[in-house]
Each structure stands twice: as structure tokens, then as C-alpha cells.
Design an enzyme around this catalytic site. Structure first.
Site, short mmCIF file in Angstrom:
data_model
loop_
_atom_site.label_atom_id
_atom_site.label_comp_id
_atom_site.label_asym_id
_atom_site.label_seq_id
_atom_site.Cartn_x
_atom_site.Cartn_y
_atom_site.Cartn_z
N GLY A 87 53.93 -0.88 -6.67
CA GLY A 87 55.09 -0.07 -7.04
C GLY A 87 55.57 -0.40 -8.45
N ILE A 88 56.72 0.22 -8.82
CA ILE A 88 57.22 -0.01 -10.18
C ILE A 88 58.03 -1.29 -10.20
CG2 ILE A 88 58.52 0.95 -12.11
CD1 ILE A 88 57.81 3.68 -11.18
N HIS A 89 57.31 -2.40 -10.32
CA HIS A 89 57.98 -3.70 -10.44
C HIS A 89 58.22 -3.97 -11.92
CE1 HIS A 89 54.10 -5.66 -11.51
NE2 HIS A 89 53.63 -4.68 -10.79
N ALA A 90 58.40 -5.22 -12.29
CA ALA A 90 58.83 -5.53 -13.65
C ALA A 90 57.86 -5.06 -14.74
CB ALA A 90 59.08 -7.03 -13.76
N SER A 105 57.71 -1.39 -15.28
CA SER A 105 58.99 -0.95 -15.83
C SER A 105 58.98 -1.13 -17.34
CB SER A 105 60.15 -1.76 -15.24
OG SER A 105 60.22 -1.58 -13.85
#
Lengths: 584, 89
Positions: free
Chosen positions: B14-17, B20
Site C-alpha cells: 500500500g501507500i506507506h512512507a 508517499s
């Protein structure tokens, strides 16, 4: 006599003798000053310069991390640079300076806000980022307030220091240059904290959960840190230093042998095959466990999904967490325990505080009383069972009613999934934790309704001896080799043998060679241990005879007290295996 | 000019750090304002603090919106980044 032994949680094995390096990685106190309106432009400039210097610093750290730990791990510093450059964050801080806040106070206020916002997020992914915000918070304030830089990388080469701190953030852990830092000790943390896992992957001995190490130890004093036992010896005597040195040399020599064991079978000298599984507390640990030669997962704990969170995890979030572990063990057993919350582990939203939580509303009791929460977990488990050999384990069972109720909910969950056309497996084996005297005594009754017994020795010892395992004052009374405990384990094994129900042990007890020897002697053929204990336990298994273990276990049960039982086992183990086990 | 497109999160984590951070770097190349929306939450794609709050998981459908002269190009670049799965598994 002042206390010279500090006890914590063993997080990464190995022994180090070295000087303490006390690291205060804490957000400094910011005075609530205001500035003159005339100083607003210069204050704005001061903040801008501090942010630029922070970015420079982070880029240096990033380069070092790329070299020492690899680009993937170093990406965390890129993320922190992006945070320091964030237009909204910087914009808000600048707005506050324009309202006569000092630069440090403006930044402090903005970071506190964001941290609170992040900490309250229902998404674990967001909450995990709080540590990066804390790092940025500390770094910028340190520069603004002209405080000494406290990065652990600034130690001299070859310092061989033991880093002592309250809590290590992942980015700090990454900077642990092995030429300077030889071991880690923290006040907070558990064996499954991110830092404990990373310390193991870096091969740095670590003890966590020491509670007050930062206030008891001084920078520069020499200590012995034992990451295998989870202890720190302060002001060591000559004899203690000598003994630690001998053990350290032996451990180093053994490391190579242990690594070679990962691909070998756990089989006794007389040909009895022992299955060695791993306990996995976080999905991240699964790869580590598989690499160390685990033949499956004997206990996957699921509490990380609920403890300390603002909202319950969704079915999909749970599915992904379980799937990560199942995929790491293709075709191999993965025993997943349903939520074991309550007691010392508080779940989402907090629950009524009880005078006696270990005897209160926890584990299967809580799950059966909250069928909505429980069924969501069961649905995720039935779905993930399509990916491999998943089995469901129910904690704290004292009665067969609980098993039947749980199975009723499981059938309902399967019916819902079937009605929705969602892929799942309805015939997942269901077993129980044998961790209360009631379950052990009633094993023959429970055997009709379960596919396996998983003996949880931590709680079994606590409930059998009525000794709180978290109470340091009771530590000497917490004796896993008490004959009453051994008898309950033997009884469970006998029932399992007679009824064809599988049985294994998954408590801390299985991780220690002497205890593992006793368990094999009691008839256990499946041990589930911490990923980093696998090789040590396997080596023990390969050095002993199951017949000798059985005689030793019988002698231990006959001994009558825990002390005598331990002596009986130790004598027989010494006769059975090489010298290195004598003090295990 | 306004552009809008729905994209799917293709990387497992997923869109983790790290993703991002990539999103912010890409969005910052354009003059247009760029936002991401998921489940009623809309965030500034040029602010990592906002993007990380979104916590977009694997498989989620995120709506990209851009407004400004180069809105179309901005949405194209962002969609490409999502399609690459942020160069992760």
C-alpha cells in the site's frame, strides 16, 4: 547491597562487555517565549536555516545508511527529508512565527499537532509513522536550540559501546554502526518491537524492556550485556568478567555451527524426529523464521492487530496480515491463535479495568462475548486458509462449551462467506491452547472436540503455581520445572497419544535447551520457539537421545521440587551432550 | 484546466512512507494543484503529511484530481507512478 543485575527481555542473542553510551533521544523542553514583531523576519530566516541544516544532516545519514544497511532501509531518511520540506507543515510553522512565536516553539506546536493526529489514526500504517515524526521533531529542535547532536554515529570508531536509551526509533536503529555500537539496551520495547527484529537482523545483541536502565546506568561505565539471557550486570566483578568472556568466545565459535544447522533435520541421536516450529508475533518475523529453518508456525499471535489501536482492524486488513505469514510458509502448518487480549494486553478502545485481569475477561471469554469482533477474525482466517495449511488455535480454554461455541461461530462465518461467494476453506482444523490446569486435567474430554493441543507454558506455569509472571518479586517462585507443571504436560501428551490429537509446546519454556530436553522427555514431538532460538534448540535435539530425555523427565517428576527437578535434568543432560550445555 | 482519474494501488504494502515520498516528488514537478482522494478524505499530493494520512491499502481505488495549466500532464505522471506499483512488489 545495591542491585547490580538488571533484568529485561532478551531481544537479540550475544554477550558484550563494553562501556555504556547513554543516548537521550527525547524531544527537548521548549520555553514558551514570544518575539518582538520586529524580529519576525530574522526568526523566519532562523527556522529556514535550521530546516536546511536538518535536511543536510539527514542526507549524510542517508548515505551512511545506504552503505551500511542498503538502499531499501535507507529510504526512511528520504521520507524524513520530505517531511522536513513539507509545504503544509513548514507553512504552518511559518504562520506561527508570523504570530510572534519563536521558531522552536512554532515548530514544536506544529509537530505535536501532527503527532497527535497520526497517533490517533485508525490505520496501523499511519501510526507507525509517528516515530519518523518524533525523529524530525527532535532533529529540528536540537539544531534550533543549539543542543549537542546526539546521534549514535558520532561515537569514535572501535568504541564497542552498549547503546542505552529509552526507546529506539527505526531510523536510530539504522544508524547503529557496528564499528561503534556493539549492543543495545532500552527501557521500553518488547521482543517483537521493530527494533528488536532489526537488532537481530543486524546481529547486534539487545536487551529491551529494562524499565529503568537509562536512570541506573551512566555513560562510560563498563557493563556486561547478555542478549541471550536478557540481563545487564553493573559493576561486574573479575569473576563475572571472566565467565562472560568465556561464554562470549564460546558463543562466537558456535555461531558458525548454528548457522549450518538451519537446513538440517531436528532428529535425536536415537532417531526420534522433532518438529521445530517458530512463534511469530508480527508478520515481519515470518521471513526470519523461515530462513532459520522453521518447519512451520506453531503460534502466530494476532494481538498486534488490536493492541494500542483506535479502531478494530477490518477483515481485509487481517487477511493481509495473516496472508503474509502463510505465504512465507507454503504448504507448511501455520497455527494462528485468535485474539488473546485482556490480562496485560489492552485491546482497542480500552475495556473495563478489573481487579484481577489474568483471572478476568480475556482471550476466548472476550471473543465469545463479542461475537461481531470474533466473527470478523474467523472470516479472515477461513479466507486465508485457501492459501496454505492454516489451523485455528483458541486461547485460555477451560471448558468444552467454549470450543463448541467458537466452532458454532466458525460455521456461521463459513456460511456467510459461502452465501457471498467469497473463496474460503470451511474445514480448517481447530485446536486449543492448553494453558490452564483445567484444560490439562480435562484433556481427555476436550480431545473429542479439537484437532490439536498447543501447550502454552507461560500461562500454564502462572495458573498452576498461582504466581504472577509479570511480578518481579515473584520471579524466584516462577519455576517452569515444578513437578506439578511437568505432570500436567505429561498428562496432556498421554491423552494426545491415545486419542490421535496432535500436541506441541509453544511457550518460552521450549526455547531453553534444558527445558526443551525436559519437554522431549515428557513426550513432546513438536516445539515452537522464538525464531532466533531455533538453531540452539535444534542443536540440543540432535545431541541427545529421546530415551535419555524420558528417563530424565521421569526423574524430574519424581524429584518433588522444582530445584531437585532441575538438578535431575541438568545431570542427565550433562551426561548426554557436550560441555556447552552445562550452564544452559 | 481540471483533470481527474481513478487509479488502483498495485503494490502489496500500500501507500506507506516511501511511495508517499515518491508521490510528493512527482506532484511537486507540476504547477497545478494535485490531490488524492479515498473514502471521503482528500489530501494535498504535494504534502507528505497529507498523503501518508490517506493510508491507501493494496487494491484501493484512489481518485487523482489536478487543477491548473498542466493538470492533464500532472494526472498522467501520477497515474504512471501508481501503475508502476511504486517500483515495489
Amino acid at each position: 547491597m545495591p542491585r547490580t543485575l538488571l533484568r529485561g527481555i532478551p531481544a537479540s542473542p550475544g554477550i558484550v562487555i563494553g562501556p555504556v553510551h547513554l543516548l537521550r533521544w527525547e524531544v527537548p523542553e521548549v520555553p514558551a517565549d514570544v518575539i518582538d514583531p520586529a524580529d519576525i523576519p530574522s526568526e523566519t530566516e532562523r527556522l529556514r536555516i535550521a530546516l536546511a541544516r536538518t535536511i543536510e544532516r539527514l542526507r549524510v545519514l542517508r548515505e551512511r545508511a545506504v552503505r551500511d544497511a542498503g538502499a531499501a532501509e535507507a529510504a526512511i531518511f528520504d521520507v524524513q527529508v520530505t517531511i522536513v520540506q513539507d509545504e503544509e507543515l513548514v507553512g504552518r510553522a511559518m504562520d506561527l512565527v508570523a504570530q510572534q512565536f519563536t521558531a522552536e516553539r512554532a515548530f514544536d506546536v506544529v509537530m505535536h499537532d501532527w503527532r497527535e493526529h497520526y497517533a490517533r489514526s485508525p490505520h496501523a500504517m499511519v501510526r507507525e509513522r509517528v516515530s519518523d515524526l518524533v525523529d524530525v521533531h527532535i532533529r529540528v529542535l536540537t539544531i534550533l536550540m543549539d543542543l549537542p547532536d546526539r546521534d549514535p554515529v558520532d561515537l569514535p570508531d572501535g568504541a564497542n559501546a552498549v547503546l542505552v536509551t529509552r526507546e529506539l526509533t527505526p531510523s536510530l536503529t539504522l544508524q547503529l554502526d557496528r564499528r561503534r555500537i556493539a549492543a543495545i539496551a532500552t527501557d521500553f520495547g518488547t521482543r517483537t518491537s521493530h527494533v528488536a527484529i532489526l537488532a537481530r537482523s543486524l546481529g547486534l545483541p539487545a536487551v529491551v524492556g529494562l524499565l529503568d536502565a537509562t536512570s541506573r546506568l551512566r555513560s562510560g561505565e563498563s557493563i556486561i550485556l547478555d542478549g541471550t539471557a536478557g540481563t545487564i550486570v553493573m559493576r561486574p566483578t573479575e569473576a563475572e568478567l571472566h565467565a562472560a568472556n568465556v561464554r562470549r568466545q564460546r558463543e562466537v565459535a558456535e555461531d558458525a555451527d548454528l548457522a549450518a544447522l538451519a537446513s538440517m533435520e531436528a532428529i535425536t541421536q536415537d532417531g526420534v524426529r522433532i518438529q521445530l516450529f517458530a512463534n511469530v508475533d508480527l508478520p515481519d518475523e515470518a521471513a526470519e523464521a523461515a530462513a532459520n529453518g522453521a518447519e512451520g508456525v506453531g503460534l502466530m499471535r494476532t494481538e498486534f492487530l488490536v493492541v494500542g489501536r483506535a479502531a478494530m482492524p477490518t477483515e481485509d486488513e487481517q487477511y493481509e496480515a495473516y496472508a503474509g505469514v502463510v505465504r512465507a510458509f507454503p504448504g507448511k502448518p501455520v497455527i494462528i491463535r485468535t485474539f488473546d487480549v485482556g490480562g496485560d494486553k489492552l485491546p482497542v478502545g480500552g475495556f473495563p479495568s478489573e481487579p484481577n485481569p489474568f483471572l478476568g475477561w480475556r482471550a476466548i471469554r472476550m471473543c465469545l462475548d463479542q461475537p461481531g469482533i470474533f466473527k470478523t477474525q474467523l472470516r479472515a482466517l477461513l479466507r486465508v486458509a485457501t492459501l496454505g495449511d492454516v489451523r485455528i488455535n483458541l486461547p485460555l480454554v477451560v471448558s468444552v462449551d467454549e470450543v463448541r461455541q467458537a466452532k458454532g461461530l466458525l460455521a456461521a462465518a463459513a456460511a456467510e462467506l459461502a452465501a457471498g461467494g467469497i473463496p474460503h476453506r470451511a474445514d480448517v482444523p481447530v485446536g486449543i491452547m492448553v494453558e490452564t490446569p483445567a484444560a490439562a486435567v480435562l484433556a481427555d474430554v476436550l480431545a473429542h472436540d479439537v484437532a490439536f493441543f498447543s501447550i502454552g507454558t507461560n500461562d500454564l506455569v502462572q495458573y498452576t503455581l498461582a504466581v504472577d509472571r509479570g511480578n518481579a518479586a515473584m520471579a524466584s517462585r516462577y519455576t517452569p520445572l515444578h513437578p506439578a507443571v511437568l505432570q500436567l504436560i505429561r498428562r496432556t501428551c498421554e491423552v494426545a497419544d491415545r486419542t490421535g490429537v496432535e500436541v506441541g509446546v509453544c511457550g518460552e519454556m521450549a526455547s531453553e535447551p534444558l527445558m526443551a530436553f525436559a519437554l522431549v522427555g515428557l513426550g513432546i514431538r513438536q516445539l515452537s520457539v522464538n525464531p532466533f532460538s531455533l538453531s540452539r534448540v535444534k542443536r540440543l535435539v540432535r545431541h541427545v537421545r529421546a530415551t535419555a530425555a524420558r528417563e530424565a523427565a521421569e526423574a524430574a517428576i519424581a524429584a518433588g521440587t522444582a530445584v531437585e527437578a532441575e538438578r535431575a535434568l541438568r545431570e542427565r543432560l550433562a551426561a548426554e551432550s557436550p560441555a556447552e550445555f552445562h550452564d544452559s | 484546466m481540471v483533470a481527474e482519474r481513478a487509479v488502483v494501488v498495485k503494490n502489496r504494502a500500500g501507500i506507506h512512507a516511501r511511495p508517499s515520498s515518491e508521490i510528493v516528488k512527482t506532484a511537486a514537478r507540476f504547477a497545478s494543484s494535485v490531490t488524492l482522494a479515498l473514502d471521503g478524505l482528500e489530501v494535498n499530493a504535494k504534502s507528505i503529511m497529507g498523503v501518508m494520512m490517506l493510508a491507501a491499502p493494496f487494491g484501493a481505488t484512489v481518485t487523482l484530481r489536478a487543477a491548473g495549466e498542466d493538470a492533464e500532464a500532472a494526472v498522467n505522471a501520477m497515474a504512471e507512478l501508481f501503475a508502476s506499483g511504486f517500483r515495489e512488489a
